[in-house]
Design a protein around this motif. Structure first.
Motif, PDB file in Angstrom:
ATOM      1  N   GLU A 178      -1.903   8.500   5.947  1.00 12.78           N
ATOM      2  CA  GLU A 178      -0.557   7.959   5.766  1.00 12.78           C
ATOM      3  C   GLU A 178      -0.636   6.679   4.940  1.00 12.78           C
ATOM      4  N   VAL A 179       0.087   6.633   3.834  1.00 13.02           N
ATOM      5  CA  VAL A 179       0.109   5.429   3.002  1.00 13.02           C
ATOM      6  C   VAL A 179       1.041   4.413   3.657  1.00 13.02           C
ATOM      7  N   LEU A 180       0.485   3.245   3.997  1.00 13.75           N
ATOM      8  CA  LEU A 180       1.253   2.177   4.619  1.00 13.75           C
ATOM      9  C   LEU A 180       1.763   1.169   3.588  1.00 13.75           C
ATOM     10  N   SER A 181       0.961   0.887   2.566  1.00 14.63           N
ATOM     11  CA  SER A 181       1.327  -0.084   1.529  1.00 14.63           C
ATOM     12  C   SER A 181       0.709   0.318   0.203  1.00 14.63           C
ATOM     13  N   ARG A 182       1.454   0.013  -0.874  1.00 17.18           N
ATOM     14  CA  ARG A 182       0.946   0.197  -2.241  1.00 17.18           C
ATOM     15  C   ARG A 182       1.086  -1.123  -2.973  1.00 17.18           C
ATOM     16  N   ASN A 183       0.048  -1.508  -3.667  1.00 16.18           N
ATOM     17  CA  ASN A 183       0.048  -2.743  -4.458  1.00 16.18           C
ATOM     18  C   ASN A 183       0.553  -3.935  -3.653  1.00 16.18           C
TER      19      ASN A 183
END
Length: 123
Positions: free
Chosen positions: A26-31
């Motif tokens: 699960e992606v929690l944050s990008r950049n």
């Protein structure tokens, strides 16, 4: 950094996020940024939160996963500490991963995901 290099990096980060999501993370944050420090991706892998450095290169002799320097690992550690502080209770186990992507001229990119690529003590 040139516009072309920035586009290559952003394209690689998008590919890495899609790759990791297809693998069930699960992606929690990008950049995510804290001052000058940045985390490319922060993902949840079961009970573990992973801070993912994405390295994208055009086809060439050096593997992108080999290009994470000691100084970069120190910056990633600092950014990870800031992320943990900004997201209390999000995780209790953490690791650093690297996704290396090679863009080939006439075929799909090659992706390599290295879990536990380094520890905070390696910095």
């Amino acid at each position: 950094m040139t516009e072309s290099t920035l586009r290559l990096g952003r394209s690689g980060e998008q590919l890495a996020a899609q790759f990791l999501e297809r693998a069930g993370l699960e992606v929690l944050s990008r950049n995510w940024r804290s001052g000058r420090r940045e985390l490319d991706l922060v993902v949840r892998d079961g009970a573990v939160v992973a801070f993912v450095e994405v390295k994208t290169r055009r086809h060439g002799p050096q593997s992108p996963t080999e290009s994470v320097t000691r100084a970069q690992r120190r910056r990633l550690r600092g950014a990870a500490e800031a992320w943990i502080h900004a997201h209390p209770g999000t995780g209790h186990e953490f690791r650093f991963d690297v996704v290396g992507i090679v863009m080939h001229p006439h075929r799909p990119p090659t992706l390599v995901h290295i879990t536990d690529a380094f520890t905070g003590d390696d910095c």
